[in-house]
Design a protein around this motif. Structure first.
Motif, PDB file in Angstrom:
ATOM      1  N   LEU A   1      -1.459  -4.967   5.513  1.00  0.00           N
ATOM      2  CA  LEU A   1      -1.055  -5.322   4.150  1.00  0.00           C
ATOM      3  C   LEU A   1       0.213  -6.172   4.175  1.00  0.00           C
ATOM      4  N   ASN A   2       1.184  -5.765   4.996  1.00  0.00           N
ATOM      5  CA  ASN A   2       2.421  -6.530   5.103  1.00  0.00           C
ATOM      6  C   ASN A   2       2.175  -7.919   5.696  1.00  0.00           C
ATOM      7  N   ALA A   3       1.319  -7.983   6.717  1.00  0.00           N
ATOM      8  CA  ALA A   3       0.999  -9.280   7.325  1.00  0.00           C
ATOM      9  C   ALA A   3       0.305 -10.183   6.320  1.00  0.00           C
TER      10      ALA A   3
ATOM     11  N   LEU B   1      -7.112 -11.135   2.822  1.00  0.00           N
ATOM     12  CA  LEU B   1      -6.646  -9.967   3.562  1.00  0.00           C
ATOM     13  C   LEU B   1      -5.842  -9.044   2.653  1.00  0.00           C
ATOM     14  N   LYS B   2      -5.144  -9.612   1.670  1.00  0.00           N
ATOM     15  CA  LYS B   2      -4.466  -8.771   0.677  1.00  0.00           C
ATOM     16  C   LYS B   2      -5.472  -7.883  -0.041  1.00  0.00           C
ATOM     17  N   VAL B   3      -6.591  -8.489  -0.437  1.00  0.00           N
ATOM     18  CA  VAL B   3      -7.620  -7.732  -1.151  1.00  0.00           C
ATOM     19  C   VAL B   3      -8.258  -6.700  -0.227  1.00  0.00           C
ATOM     20  N   PHE B   4      -8.583  -7.124   0.989  1.00  0.00           N
ATOM     21  CA  PHE B   4      -9.266  -6.257   1.949  1.00  0.00           C
ATOM     22  C   PHE B   4      -8.410  -5.042   2.298  1.00  0.00           C
ATOM     23  N   SER B   5      -7.159  -5.279   2.700  1.00  0.00           N
ATOM     24  CA  SER B   5      -6.281  -4.170   3.080  1.00  0.00           C
ATOM     25  C   SER B   5      -5.889  -3.350   1.859  1.00  0.00           C
ATOM     26  N   GLY B   6      -5.688  -4.028   0.724  1.00  0.00           N
ATOM     27  CA  GLY B   6      -5.330  -3.312  -0.496  1.00  0.00           C
ATOM     28  C   GLY B   6      -6.420  -2.375  -0.956  1.00  0.00           C
ATOM     29  N   SER B   7      -7.657  -2.813  -0.849  1.00  0.00           N
ATOM     30  CA  SER B   7      -8.793  -1.971  -1.255  1.00  0.00           C
ATOM     31  C   SER B   7      -8.893  -0.738  -0.374  1.00  0.00           C
TER      32      SER B   7
ATOM     33  N   ASN C   1       6.316   3.936   0.347  1.00  0.00           N
ATOM     34  CA  ASN C   1       6.274   2.790   1.260  1.00  0.00           C
ATOM     35  C   ASN C   1       5.212   1.784   0.838  1.00  0.00           C
ATOM     36  N   LEU C   2       4.074   2.292   0.379  1.00  0.00           N
ATOM     37  CA  LEU C   2       3.027   1.391  -0.099  1.00  0.00           C
ATOM     38  C   LEU C   2       3.484   0.636  -1.338  1.00  0.00           C
ATOM     39  N   MET C   3       4.178   1.318  -2.209  1.00  0.00           N
ATOM     40  CA  MET C   3       4.688   0.674  -3.421  1.00  0.00           C
ATOM     41  C   MET C   3       5.680  -0.430  -3.054  1.00  0.00           C
ATOM     42  N   LYS C   4       6.515  -0.177  -2.061  1.00  0.00           N
ATOM     43  CA  LYS C   4       7.471  -1.190  -1.605  1.00  0.00           C
ATOM     44  C   LYS C   4       6.744  -2.431  -1.095  1.00  0.00           C
TER      45      LYS C   4
END
Length: 272
Positions: free
Chosen positions: A178-180, A189-195, A208-211
């Motif tokens: 998610l950070n990458a 990748l934002k969508v993929f990791s976020g999902s 930490n996820l919220m950050k």
């Protein structure tokens, strides 16, 4: 800062040495007989590659199933996976720690806004902080981009995702992916990791996820973490040390969480 690169191909290199992950050993300055190992992703042996089903390239079949368009997209993903076999036409390397990853500028540029602008020297188009730590150099006509603050295994998965739209994601590496995705501005990748993360929020990782969601503008994760906080605010704030440290470091996020905790109905009425 110059780099000593391990046998980078030049423009005349026509070899197609499918020898698995290529190992380059160099003698360390201290300690006779000891060596440091570096690896180059590329020219992967077919059998080794197919040991991982997510990277495998199946035989083509007619796209006459119930979802022919999806079949064609799957073949497209497999074809791009094949590019990771081809160091002979690679024109770029990512240097991550002691690992060199053979890649292609056009793929990086198509998939990542940050890499696109670093490659084309359009740094002014990047948001503040994006791409600042990436360093460029050149060797034998090969562009080398040094990627700091990223571990090798995470970057391997990022590269695989940029080529194939699939990678190995699990609870251990999801936050790093998610950070990458945010650092390199890889939208899919934002969508993929976020999902994935949205289904694995816990009392111990929600802050930490919220950050990460806040810093990299991942609206899905931000929404899911806020909803989780609303449902579990008492338990989260009961972890006094964790809550106190987070409140000191990120008062902006704390303010938003507390606002929505008070205005729960308004939060649930919003359409994201």
């Amino acid at each position: 800062m110059s780099l000593t690169l391990p046998n980078l191909p030049n423009g005349n290199d026509k070899s197609d040495s499918r020898q698995g992950i290529k190992q380059i050993s160099s003698t360390e300055e201290q300690g006779a007989g000891k060596s440091s190992e570096r690896y180059v992703i590329g020219d992967l042996n077919k059998s080794n590659w197919n040991d991982h089903p997510e990277y495998a390239t199946p035989e083509y079949s007619k796209a006459d199933g119930p979802n022919p368009k999806l079949d064609l997209l799957e073949h497209l993903s497999n074809d791009f996976a094949e590019l990771l076999h081809r160091r002979d036409i690679s024109d770029c390397c990512l240097k991550v720690q002691d690992t060199y990853m053979s890649v292609h500028r056009c793929i990086l540029a198509a998939r990542s806004n940050v890499f696109a602008n670093v490659i084309s020297n359009n740094m002014v188009r990047l948001k503040a902080g994006q791409g600042d730590q990436l360093e460029k150099s050149e060797k034998n006509g090969i562009l080398v981009i040094t990627v700091p603050n990223t571990d090798t295994e995470t970057m391997k998965q990022v590269v695989l995702f940029m080529y194939t739209a699939r990678c190995n994601i699990n609870e251990d590496n999801a936050i790093e992916l998610l950070n990458a995705a945010g650092r390199f501005d890889i939208k899919s990748l934002k969508v993929f990791s976020g999902s994935f993360i949205a289904e694995h929020i816990t009392l111990h990782n929600v802050l930490n996820l919220m950050k990460s969601a806040y810093d990299y503008d991942n609206k899905l994760v931000r929404q899911k973490c806020t909803a989780f906080f609303i449902d579990n605010a008492q338990e989260i704030m009961a972890m006094k040390e964790t809550w106190k440290i987070f409140a000191v470091n990120r008062p902006d996020i704390i303010a938003e969480l507390l606002y929505w905790n008070v205005n729960k109905e308004e939060f649930h009425r919003q359409k994201f």
